[in-house]
Design a protein around this motif. Structure first.
Motif, PDB file in Angstrom:
ATOM      1  N   LEU A  12      82.416  32.389 -15.672  1.00  0.00           N
ATOM      2  CA  LEU A  12      81.719  32.992 -16.795  1.00  0.00           C
ATOM      3  C   LEU A  12      80.225  32.761 -16.739  1.00  0.00           C
ATOM      4  CD1 LEU A  12      84.242  31.891 -19.540  1.00  0.00           C
ATOM      5  CD2 LEU A  12      84.008  34.146 -18.501  1.00  0.00           C
ATOM      6  N   GLY A  14      77.247  33.441 -14.953  1.00  0.00           N
ATOM      7  CA  GLY A  14      76.114  34.358 -15.027  1.00  0.00           C
ATOM      8  C   GLY A  14      76.157  35.270 -16.232  1.00  0.00           C
ATOM      9  N   PHE A  15      77.327  35.467 -16.754  1.00  0.00           N
ATOM     10  CA  PHE A  15      77.520  36.435 -17.827  1.00  0.00           C
ATOM     11  C   PHE A  15      76.677  36.097 -19.046  1.00  0.00           C
ATOM     12  CE2 PHE A  15      79.720  38.190 -21.468  1.00  0.00           C
ATOM     13  CZ  PHE A  15      80.022  39.466 -21.039  1.00  0.00           C
ATOM     14  N   GLN A  18      73.011  36.637 -18.564  1.00  0.00           N
ATOM     15  CA  GLN A  18      72.612  38.028 -18.693  1.00  0.00           C
ATOM     16  C   GLN A  18      72.577  38.444 -20.158  1.00  0.00           C
ATOM     17  OE1 GLN A  18      71.551  39.505 -16.188  1.00  0.00           O
ATOM     18  NE2 GLN A  18      72.450  38.438 -14.430  1.00  0.00           N
ATOM     19  N   GLU A 159      77.903  46.609 -28.442  1.00  0.00           N
ATOM     20  CA  GLU A 159      77.466  47.199 -27.182  1.00  0.00           C
ATOM     21  C   GLU A 159      77.317  48.722 -27.304  1.00  0.00           C
ATOM     22  OE1 GLU A 159      76.800  45.463 -24.408  1.00  0.00           O
ATOM     23  OE2 GLU A 159      77.494  43.494 -25.086  1.00  0.00           O
ATOM     24  N   LEU A 161      79.755  50.892 -27.927  1.00  0.00           N
ATOM     25  CA  LEU A 161      80.859  51.564 -27.235  1.00  0.00           C
ATOM     26  C   LEU A 161      81.990  51.860 -28.208  1.00  0.00           C
ATOM     27  CD1 LEU A 161      81.010  49.279 -24.078  1.00  0.00           C
ATOM     28  CD2 LEU A 161      80.162  51.637 -24.152  1.00  0.00           C
TER      29      LEU A 161
ATOM     30  N   LYS B  10      79.177  33.910  -7.070  1.00  0.00           N
ATOM     31  CA  LYS B  10      79.269  33.827  -8.526  1.00  0.00           C
ATOM     32  C   LYS B  10      78.918  35.147  -9.176  1.00  0.00           C
ATOM     33  CE  LYS B  10      78.037  29.032  -9.147  1.00  0.00           C
ATOM     34  NZ  LYS B  10      76.800  28.287  -9.092  1.00  0.00           N
ATOM     35  N   HIS B  11      77.872  35.766  -8.652  1.00  0.00           N
ATOM     36  CA  HIS B  11      77.455  37.029  -9.255  1.00  0.00           C
ATOM     37  C   HIS B  11      78.517  38.090  -9.089  1.00  0.00           C
ATOM     38  CE1 HIS B  11      73.034  35.670  -9.053  1.00  0.00           C
ATOM     39  NE2 HIS B  11      73.673  35.218 -10.096  1.00  0.00           N
ATOM     40  N   ILE B  13      81.649  37.692  -9.030  1.00  0.00           N
ATOM     41  CA  ILE B  13      82.693  37.457 -10.023  1.00  0.00           C
ATOM     42  C   ILE B  13      82.209  37.869 -11.410  1.00  0.00           C
ATOM     43  CG2 ILE B  13      84.120  35.673 -11.087  1.00  0.00           C
ATOM     44  CD1 ILE B  13      84.829  36.183  -8.227  1.00  0.00           C
ATOM     45  N   THR B  14      80.985  37.508 -11.700  1.00  0.00           N
ATOM     46  CA  THR B  14      80.428  37.851 -12.999  1.00  0.00           C
ATOM     47  C   THR B  14      80.437  39.358 -13.196  1.00  0.00           C
ATOM     48  OG1 THR B  14      79.006  35.975 -12.792  1.00  0.00           O
ATOM     49  CG2 THR B  14      78.404  37.586 -14.428  1.00  0.00           C
ATOM     50  N   HIS B  17      83.538  41.052 -14.161  1.00  0.00           N
ATOM     51  CA  HIS B  17      83.852  41.083 -15.580  1.00  0.00           C
ATOM     52  C   HIS B  17      83.137  42.235 -16.268  1.00  0.00           C
ATOM     53  CE1 HIS B  17      86.084  37.278 -16.095  1.00  0.00           C
ATOM     54  NE2 HIS B  17      85.570  37.091 -14.893  1.00  0.00           N
ATOM     55  N   LEU B  18      81.915  42.433 -15.864  1.00  0.00           N
ATOM     56  CA  LEU B  18      81.174  43.553 -16.451  1.00  0.00           C
ATOM     57  C   LEU B  18      81.881  44.865 -16.136  1.00  0.00           C
ATOM     58  CD1 LEU B  18      77.552  42.484 -15.576  1.00  0.00           C
ATOM     59  CD2 LEU B  18      78.591  42.590 -17.854  1.00  0.00           C
ATOM     60  N   SER B  23      81.445  47.806 -19.380  1.00  0.00           N
ATOM     61  CA  SER B  23      80.153  47.728 -20.054  1.00  0.00           C
ATOM     62  C   SER B  23      79.069  47.487 -19.014  1.00  0.00           C
ATOM     63  CB  SER B  23      80.187  46.587 -21.064  1.00  0.00           C
ATOM     64  OG  SER B  23      79.249  45.618 -20.726  1.00  0.00           O
ATOM     65  N   ILE B  26      73.159  46.602 -16.570  1.00  0.00           N
ATOM     66  CA  ILE B  26      72.597  46.683 -15.231  1.00  0.00           C
ATOM     67  C   ILE B  26      73.088  48.007 -14.643  1.00  0.00           C
ATOM     68  CG2 ILE B  26      72.517  45.532 -12.989  1.00  0.00           C
ATOM     69  CD1 ILE B  26      73.612  43.035 -14.481  1.00  0.00           C
TER      70      ILE B  26
END
Lengths: 641, 494
Positions: A12, A14-15, A18, A159, A161, B10-11, B13-14, B17-18, B23, B26
């Motif tokens: 989780l 980097g999420f 961001q 978001e 949506l 890591k990115h 994987i991140t 999720h996006l 959603s 980026i």
């Protein structure tokens, strides 16, 4: 048997960054743990400059003897750590270059942003109790079916949506069936669901899946991974093990919806519950799933402790949600755990029975039998006992035949009697002529050797001697034992005159609780000494702390002793005045001279007359020269004359 | 280098999720292209050394069971004189001093097999030793072929380890840890340096059974596991016989074309799955299917010795024509090395001479001696020895005292972790030297000890890898093959 626990935290990672807000637990702590805590964390012995960044009160206070404050909330440029991690000076920069660990630009950015945001601290995430949050007040317009949907809709709204259309029935059933049973739906199940127009169709499918045995299997799979379950030992030759009844218990626990409280407490301590049921004891298989070794040379204690550590580590991972094993050797480098706490926890498991080398001894074990099998086993045991009883007495016709044969045999052979040249027996004190000593006050009929109550183990003894008025009367008695390890280890092996300590010379029971060995002397006798010879080729500890008791003819205990740390030869003297005759340990040598017309001289040596362990044969040539032949490696033989 | 890889992991994987949430914040198109399997595959698999390597590949001749160093390399003439005498000094607890009699203070743990022994008599070697080559290395008469290449070898007589039993000791050598679960040496090399041949695995394993002690300790697949590294780095065992890799061949009646089509379609499905979930293990799976398909051609080609000239077959000896024998594996190791395989791990079983040493050791030596020397000679004549590191040795040494006590002296030796001999050759190793020294009875090291982690650090150094920098983060910690230890043994490196 490898552990592979996904690190949810890093997934989780980097999420959140961001998304804007920097979280201490999700973003900052992992960086500090990775780059800083090795020298500035919980491990007091490795700490440098007295600085610790794992605790808020230290990180935000001036360092002793300095006005540098590591973290100044809201002021990154005044914070000591930021100066150091961004320095260009090799002497200044943290982490130091020789550590070969370097902060990335992104990591530095996270720390700067966190400090600028006020450097908010959080408890370690593993120790924050989950809280049920209030439902977000999103306008669901009937879209939400359960409370999770409120959170989803709230987030979608933020978001900008809108929800995806509802999944088709086929997809829904497929997802549901995979989720709850790990299997795809069958075509008939799909057809049934598609044609079921009832209002509760979905609910009924969920109920059907929850009540199917596959549901428990599906959930058990993940728990078996956490519990490092395996059907083999995992180490050395990786032998199969039979612990699948525990696996089946896990499946049953899920299918019966056992409460999580019981699920945990039975697995960690089911055997300690009052009047523990078989299932409660079986649940403790969780603590016995660890890899074990039966490699020949391993040191028992070494591996017993390895298993103990494995239990601590697995319990921490499974129930605390954090890996504790670093603290086995030193204070944890990045989680708040000291070495002392690790061993405090180890204390909970350090009283488990069981050895390091599991060869032939995986005790304690629990036999889980299908219904009816226990009764059948009791019945078979009784049949065996009855049949054995018939073997104890010899039919009269055989006795008569045997006597007849003996008489004929003795008549038929004219034994040559050699001249005895040396006979070490003659140098022994003649016990029969020793001064008369008062008879022992301890009188008894039975000698009983028994395991400590409740302890499971073997009774293994090479020989028992019972001295009464200078004679070993044990061999005239009748020996019995609670069970036989094999047909070669019957009770009588302990009174057969062979005390050499090898397993072949031993009486041995099966591994069991309440095991015993007993000698019936036929009548009450005055007993001066009891000598117990342990096994000496392996596992002498099996005879540790075993009770040695004399019982009278009414089987009432007269006196009881204990083998303690059993040596090879234990002597229990009940009459201090009586001399202890030379027993089985003495070596005895007899040489017979060559006779005219014979070519050989023969020497025997052994533990006592009648038990010869080696024979030396000398050949004489016509000229009188002799040559020695050694007979060796043949094991022990008994000669009647 | 590695941090970069970790971050991109890591990115990935991140972003997964996006993507799954549908959603974005980026640009999702750019994201998509970054997620193309080939790009990530390069991150998972392909690496480069930290500095210019001296060796490009390793052939590790592992003598499973632990050969007796006193009888092969670590010549101790005093053992003849001391034969039968008690090895250990006696400790007097009153005066707190050791007896004059005896040669070694008994202050370490022994295995459960001899710790109960009443007597520990010194056992001389049954075999004669001579010095060989310009370096004057002492070598037993049991190894006449090895003796001839002595000047190509570097003998390390001061190896030591921490484990005293086979399973933990072999696991320690191969994974840097006594308990199983960590990646093997070969897997680390594959992870750190990648694969030079897209048709063969970077890490191959060859096993042979010794004639000295048939049926002794097994070798276990965990020894060539990739542990927590991506599965693509796991070792692949090549067996002797018709099917060197199990389940590799097509089914009877299945054509190459239909196999190709099937692999292609499974690959398409896996790529779709990868685009949805972004799990790097899917990339591994795609790569392994492709590799297995190519191995249908490359393995029979690599294992087919029919093209080898008679002179080479003679060099390795008659057993090189018998699949599964050590000599055959040694020749196969050279062929794999030629084809760019990064790490070839041989295991020869049967070196565990607790008893029957006098009968068994010559058999073990006969199994291996000629082929070991042949491998050195063969690599050298092809110009490959200079960038191939060849390593010979077992998991520990054997005791100076006799197992079984007096009477059976010199016919059995127990496990001994405190000193044993390794030899290494080629790939940046200084040839013709001996490093380290043991005491006069060959029981303790007196000079230049080399720990297992030092050995690993040195081998990695020769491969261009800084053992402190090749790390993989798992369960919150950066793991290394050398744990937190290990020093490069500079004197044996050119």
């Amino acid at each position: 048997m490898m552990k592979r626990a996904p690190s949810i935290c890093s997934l989780l990672f980097g999420f959140a960054l961001q998304a804007g807000a920097v979280s201490f637990n999700k973003d900052v702590r992992p960086i500090l743990a990775d780059r800083c805590f090795a020298c500035h964390g919980p491990d007091s012995s490795a700490r440098k400059a007295g600085l610790r960044l794992d605790r808020e009160e230290f990180a935000k206070a001036a360092l002793a003897g300095s006005d540098m404050i590591p973290v100044v909330p809201g002021k990154p440029d005044e914070s000591g750590i930021l100066t150091r991690i961004t320095s260009d000076d090799r002497e200044e920069v943290m982490p130091p270059p020789e550590s070969k660990s370097k902060l990335t630009t992104r990591e530095i950015g996270v720390i700067r942003e966190w400090i600028a945001d006020g450097a908010k601290w959080e408890r370690h995430w593993a120790f924050i109790a989950p809280k049920k949050p209030a439902l977000p007040d999103a306008e669901t317009g009937g879209w939400a079916i359960n409370w999770i949907d409120h959170f989803i809709l709230d987030r979608l709204e933020s978001e900008g949506l809108t929800p995806s259309p509802r999944a088709k029935a086929e997809h829904l059933l497929r997802r549901l069936t995979f989720d709850l049973t790990g299997l795809p739906p069958t075509i008939p199940q799909l057809d049934a669901f598609l044609t079921d127009k009832g209002q509760d169709a979905y609910k009924r499918v969920v109920d059907r899946l929850l009540s199917s045995p596959a549901f428990g299997e599906r959930l058990a799979l993940e728990w078996l991974d956490v519990a490092r379950y395996g059907d083999t030992d995992g180490l050395f030759e990786d032998h199969p093990r039979s612990i699948y009844p525990w696996r089946d218990w896990v499946v049953r626990a899920f299918n019966k919806n056992l409460s999580y409280r019981d699920f945990i407490s039975w697995q960690l301590s089911g055997d300690l519950h009052p009047d523990a049921t078989v299932d409660q004891k079986l649940a403790t298989g969780f603590l016995r799933n660890n890899p074990t070794s039966n490699e020949g040379g391993i040191i028992d204690e070494d591996y017993r402790v390895k298993y103990l550590m494995d239990r601590v580590n697995t319990t921490a991972t499974a129930f605390l949600g954090l890996t504790m094993e670093c603290a086995q050797c030193h204070d944890h480098k990045f989680d708040p755990m000291t070495q002392r706490e690790y061993y405090a926890m180890a204390g909970f498991f350090n009283n488990l029975v069981g050895r390091g080398n599991t060869k032939g001894a995986t005790a304690p074990t629990l036999s889980i039998l299908p219904p009816g099998h226990r009764e059948r086993m009791t019945q078979l045991d009784k049949e065996i006992m009855d049949l054995q009883a018939t073997l104890a007495s010899t039919p009269p016709e055989l006795t008569a035949d045997f006597q007849l044969w003996l008489e004929q045999l003795e008549k038929a052979i004219d034994w040559y009697s050699p001249e005895v040249v040396t006979d070490s027996r003659r140098s022994q004190p003649d016990v029969g002529n020793s001064p008369v000593v008062p008879a022992s006050k301890v009188r008894g009929r039975y000698l009983r050797i028994a395991l400590p109550p409740g302890k499971s183990g073997f009774i293994t003894m090479s020989e028992i001697e019972v001295y009464s008025e200078g004679r070993n009367i044990a061999r005239a008695g009748v020996a019995t034992q609670s069970s036989n390890f094999s047909g070669a280890t019957l009770a009588g092996k302990a009174i057969d005159g062979n005390a050499d300590g090898t397993f072949g010379s031993c009486a041995c029971t099966q591994e069991q609780t309440n095991g015993w060995w007993e000698l019936d002397l036929g009548a009450e006798m005055a007993i001066d000494h009891i000598v117990v010879f342990n096994r000496n080729d392996c596992c002498p500890e099996r005879l540790d702390n075993v009770s040695v008791a004399i019982l009278d003819k009414a089987r009432k205990p007269v006196t009881e002793r204990n083998t303690g740390d059993a040596p090879f030869r234990s002597v229990f003297s009940l009459n201090a005045n009586a001399p202890l005759p030379n027993s089985t340990q003495r070596e005895y040598v007899m040489t017979l001279a060559p006779q005219p017309g014979l070519l050989a001289a023969i020497s025997f040596s052994g533990l006592r007359p009648g038990l010869v362990t080696s024979v030396k044969l000398e050949l004489l040539s016509a000229s009188g020269e002799s040559r020695e032949l050694k007979l060796s490696g043949a094991g022990e033989r008994k000669f009647s004359k | 280098m590695n941090d970069h890889a970790l971050d991109s992991y890591k990115h990935a994987i991140t972003r997964r999720h996006l993507l799954r949430a549908g959603s974005t914040g980026i640009g999702s198109l750019a994201l998509h292209s970054m997620l193309a399997p080939d790009a990530l595959a390069a991150d998972v698999v392909r690496r480069s050394p930290h500095y210019a390597p001296k060796a490009k590949r390793i052939i590790f001749l592992f003598m499973n069971g632990a050969p007796s160093q006193q009888d092969l390399f670590d010549y101790k003439p005093k053992l003849d004189e001391f034969h039968g005498k008690e090895l250990f000094k006696k400790y007097d607890s009153k005066s707190k001093s050791w007896s004059k009699e005896g040669f070694v203070e008994k202050n370490q743990r022994l295995t459960g097999m001899t710790s109960g022994q009443r007597s520990f008599p010194v056992a001389r070697s049954n075999w004669k030793f001579k010095q060989h080559g310009e370096g004057g290395a002492w070598i037993s008469e049991l190894l006449p072929y090895t003796a001839r290449v002595a000047d190509d070898l570097c003998f390390v007589k001061s190896m030591h380890t921490e484990a005293i039993n086979h399973d933990p000791a072999v696991t320690f050598f191969q994974t840097g840890h006594q308990q199983p679960g960590r990646p093997s040496f070969g897997a680390w090399m594959s992870y750190g340096l990648g694969n030079e041949n897209s048709d063969l695995p970077a890490f191959c394993v060859l096993i042979s059974n010794g004639t000295g002690r048939p049926g002794s300790q097994p070798v276990y697949t965990k020894l060539w596991s990739s542990g927590f590294l991506p599965g693509v780095h796991q070792g692949v065992q090549l067996r002797g016989g018709k099917a060197p890799v199990l389940y590799l061949n097509s089914q009877p009646g299945e054509s190459v074309e239909s196999r190709r089509r099937m692999i292609g379609r499974i690959g398409d499905l896996n790529r779709m799955q990868y685009e949805t979930f972004g799990d790097p293990e899917i990339v591994t799976r795609i790569a392994q299917y492709e590799m297995a398909f190519r191995m249908q051609m490359s393995v029979p080609e690599a294992t087919d010795l029919s093209g080898e000239p008679q002179s080479i077959l003679d060099l390795y000896g008659p057993e090189c024509r018998v699949p599964g024998k050590f000599a055959a594996n040694a020749l196969l190791a050279r062929r794999l090395a030629e084809r760019g395989v990064r790490f070839v791990q041989l295991y020869h079983r049967g070196w565990d001479q607790h008893g029957g040493l006098i009968g068994a050791l010559p058999k073990q030596c006969k199994d291996t001696d000629q082929a070991c020397a042949a491998l050195i000679t063969d690599l050298k004549q092809r110009g490959m020895l200079e960038d191939t590191l060849v390593i010979w040795g077992g998991e520990f040494g054997r005791t100076t005292y006799s197992q079984g006590g007096a009477g059976k002296a010199a016919n059995g030796r127990d496990h001994h972790p405190r000193c044993f001999t390794y030899w290494m050759a080629g790939g940046g190793i200084r040839p013709g030297i001996t490093h380290g020294q043991t005491d006069e009875v060959g029981y303790n090291i007196v000079k230049d000890p080399v720990h297992v982690h030092d050995f690993q650090a040195t081998a990695m150094h020769l491969m261009g890898i800084d053992h402190e920098r090749l790390v993989f983060k798992y369960q919150g910690r950066r793991f290394r093959l050398t744990d937190v230890h290990g020093k490069v043994v500079a004197p044996i490196v050119t």
